[in-house]
Design an enzyme around this catalytic site. Structure first.
Site, short mmCIF file in Angstrom:
data_model
loop_
_atom_site.label_atom_id
_atom_site.label_comp_id
_atom_site.label_asym_id
_atom_site.label_seq_id
_atom_site.Cartn_x
_atom_site.Cartn_y
_atom_site.Cartn_z
CE LYS A 45 -11.99 5.09 0.59
NZ LYS A 45 -12.72 5.40 1.84
CB THR B 6 -6.44 -1.69 8.33
OG1 THR B 6 -7.56 -0.81 8.27
CG2 THR B 6 -6.53 -2.71 7.21
CE1 TYR C 201 -8.88 3.18 -0.04
CE2 TYR C 201 -7.41 4.41 -1.48
CZ TYR C 201 -8.15 4.33 -0.32
OH TYR C 201 -8.17 5.38 0.57
#
Length: 366
Positions: free
Chosen positions: A149, A35, A145
């Site tokens: 995290k 990315t 995501y």
């Protein structure tokens, strides 16, 4: 100090690398450009204090020589990216974080984790302070995501308790600035791209959902303050000034002088409605708070985007009113584009390299 920065070719990572070099540190940048963008670090390649390693940190993190600190920023961070790469996102948050922690353990180095405000999910408490545990749908589309995290925070804290690794955790709220990809699906980049190309600005939901936008230079100062401390945190890093998405659209239209209309579409699943950090802990312990007004930050960001008209035109087609969770990579790069890139050498760094990152819809939660 010699600092290893995972995800150093990304938006935030490249700014952190640059700031470290500017203050006299040496940097080892690790990235596989899933990315990130080689152009982000092309101007750093001629600096003898800068080293680049093409690496997938989910597989291994090896750095020869002394390492005084590890800044772990590697991860897809915008909704289109992590929805397009769900398993890779989970891997870099779990295995990638553990590999980076082992590197810090081997070198007795300071370790900082770039976590996210997304660990709060769609918060039931407003504004959000670090003591809040969050409201996350563990099996929803965004969970790849959010939970990656949350695990990254858990394993980092466990390495501190178990192995004595000098860990610090930053929970990063919405950040914007130069080097954002115009098609990355974040609300600031999407609005600027659409405004500059005359496309309708795409608002998901009624536009009343709020975000707190922090300019990248301010955010990087916060990361440096955390890096230089021995504090665990977690620390919220973000701008506590809350704005609606509709207000942001008006600001961008005024800044660009665009005549683009605004179109409204359904809100994505699990998109948070309100988001604003309490930064008292960062102020008191790290001596940090943001300084940039959003008007100046947007002015700089708009100027950066406007200086890349070819990318804007290609990206505008990719984000044009899309309601899909993902958009084919070929929409920006072309059907025969390679999946990976090679970092340019110093001889070609000045010319820049096209991005291989995938496009996606304009999401308000990035």
């Amino acid at each position: 100090m010699r600092v290893a920065v995972t995800g150093g070719g990304g938006f935030l990572g490249s700014h952190l690398c640059e700031a470290l070099l500017r203050r006299g540190d040496s940097v080892v940048c690790l990235d596989n450009f899933s990315t990130g963008d080689p152009e982000n670090i092309a101007h750093l390649l001629c600096d003898p204090a800068f080293e680049f390693q093409h690496a997938d940190v989910s597989e291994a993190v090896e750095v020869a020589g002394r390492v005084d600190a590890v800044a772990h920023l590697a991860s897809p961070a915008s909704p289109p990216d992590y929805l397009r790469q769900p398993l890779e996102t989970l891997a870099v948050g779990s295995r990638g974080t553990e590999n980076a922690l082992r590197l810090a353990l081997r070198h007795d180095a300071r370790f900082i984790l770039a976590s996210t405000s997304e660990i709060y999910g769609d918060p039931l408490v407003h504004p959000q302070e670090e003591a809040y545990w969050g409201n996350v749908n563990s099996i929803g589309p965004r969970s790849v995501y959010d939970e990656a995290k949350r695990y990254a925070e858990a394993v980092s804290a466990a390495y501190r308790r178990t192995h004595g690794v000098d860990v610090g955790i930053a929970r990063i709220f919405n950040t914007y600035g130069p080097r954002m990809r115009p098609h990355d699906g974040r609300v600031v980049s999407s609005f600027i791209t659409q405004a500059l190309t005359g496309e309708p600005l795409t608002i998901y939901g009624d536009g009343k959902q709020t975000r707190s936008f922090c300019y990248v230079d301010d955010l990087v100062r916060g990361l440096l303050a955390l890096l230089d401390s021995s504090e665990l945190g977690p620390f919220n890093l973000g701008n506590p000034v809350e704005r609606t998405v509709a207000e942001l659209a008006e600001l961008v239209l005024g800044m660009t002088g665009s005549a683009s209309e605004v179109k409204y579409h359904p809100l994505p699943v699990d998109d948070p409605v309100r988001r604003r950090p309490v930064i008292t802990r960062a102020r008191d312990v790290l001596g940090w708070e943001p300084e940039f007004d959003i008007t100046e930050g947007l002015r700089r960001t708009v100027a950066y985007f406007a200086s890349r008209p070819e990318r804007l035109r290609a990206s505008a087609a990719a984000i044009r009113g899309s309601q899909d969770e993902t958009v084919p990579l070929s929409a920006v790069t072309g059907p025969s584009a390679p999946a990976a890139q090679t970092i340019p050498g110093p001889a070609t760094a000045a010319s820049g390299v096209a991005s291989a990152a995938a496009p996606g819809p304009s999401a308000t939660g990035a």
